[in-house]
Design an enzyme around this catalytic site. Sequence first.
Site, PDB file in Angstrom:
ATOM      1  N   GLU A  31       2.546  -0.792   4.573  1.00  0.00           N
ATOM      2  CA  GLU A  31       2.240   0.569   4.157  1.00  0.00           C
ATOM      3  C   GLU A  31       3.554   1.303   3.864  1.00  0.00           C
ATOM      4  O   GLU A  31       4.485   1.272   4.676  1.00  0.00           O
ATOM      5  CB  GLU A  31       1.479   1.317   5.258  1.00  0.00           C
ATOM      6  CG  GLU A  31       0.056   0.838   5.464  1.00  0.00           C
ATOM      7  CD  GLU A  31      -0.925   1.508   4.505  1.00  0.00           C
ATOM      8  OE1 GLU A  31      -0.487   2.354   3.697  1.00  0.00           O
ATOM      9  OE2 GLU A  31      -2.121   1.177   4.575  1.00  0.00           O
ATOM     10  N   HIS A  77       0.838  -1.187   0.000  1.00  0.00           N
ATOM     11  CA  HIS A  77       0.000   0.000   0.000  1.00  0.00           C
ATOM     12  C   HIS A  77       0.882   1.249   0.000  1.00  0.00           C
ATOM     13  O   HIS A  77       2.065   1.169   0.323  1.00  0.00           O
ATOM     14  CB  HIS A  77      -0.861   0.065   1.272  1.00  0.00           C
ATOM     15  CG  HIS A  77      -1.616  -1.174   1.603  1.00  0.00           C
ATOM     16  ND1 HIS A  77      -2.972  -1.297   1.392  1.00  0.00           N
ATOM     17  CD2 HIS A  77      -1.223  -2.348   2.166  1.00  0.00           C
ATOM     18  CE1 HIS A  77      -3.389  -2.485   1.804  1.00  0.00           C
ATOM     19  NE2 HIS A  77      -2.336  -3.144   2.278  1.00  0.00           N
TER      20      HIS A  77
END
Length: 241
Positions: A111, A46
Site C-alpha cells: 500500500e 495499491h
Amino acid sequence: MPAIGIQRRSGVLLAADAADVVIHQHPSPNCGRRRDALIPRFVVLHYTAMATAEAAIERLCDPVAEVSAHYVICKTGRITQLVAEGARAWHAGVGKWQDLDDMNSRSIGIELDNDGQGPFAPPLMESLETLLSRILTAWDIPAGNVIGHSDMAPGRKIDPGPHFDWARLEAQGLAGQRGTDAGPRDPDPQLFDRIAVAAGYDAALDHETRLAAVRLRYRPEAIGPVTSQDFTPIGHAALWT
C-alpha cells in the site's frame, strides 16, 4: 524460500537484507496461511486513498475491517510491515491475472500513501524501489509480475491510479517493460482484446473495461475507441502483422 518470518511488536525496527533499509513492524491480525501451499509469485501495488499512512495502517490492522497488506510505505519513505511475506494478507480481493484467481495467496501487497489525486512523493518511490528489489530477489519474482490492483481487478479498482510512475519502475527493471512497436493500422477491438488477455488481463471482461484498465496503466489521458497506440505497450508488431 524465505521463511514466513517473526512478527514483532509495533515500533520495533528491523534492517532489511542487503538494502540496509529500516522496516518498522506493526503486525496486523488480518492474515492467514496461503492456500494450497502457494508462494508469492506476484507483487500487487495499491494506494491507500486515506488522509495519512497512519490512518491506513490503523484500518489495515482493524479486525472489523478484514483488510490488510504486507507493507505500507509513507510519503516520507517510511516502510511499515503489517504481514509477514510468507503469509496471506487480505489486499487483492476478487479478481484475476494471467487466468489465476485467489491473488491474495499468490502475491505480496504493498500500500502506497497517496490519495490518487497527484504524483507519488519521491521518498516513497525511492523506498518502493528498494523494497521491490529485495522482494523480487528473495522470492525470485520476475519484474513482469509486478502489477497494479487495477490490472487484476478492472472495473472494481483503479489503484495505484493514473499518477503512478510505472515507467520509472520499468527503467529500473522493477516492472515489465512496455512494448514500443507502432500499433496496427487497423485497431480492431477483438484483436486488442486477444492481445490484452495474452498479456494477463481477465478474459471474462468486456472490451470497454479491459481497454480502460490498459489505458489506466499506460495511457491514462486517452479516451474514446481503441487506437493503434493502445496496442503498443502490451504487445509487439509480430502479433498484429
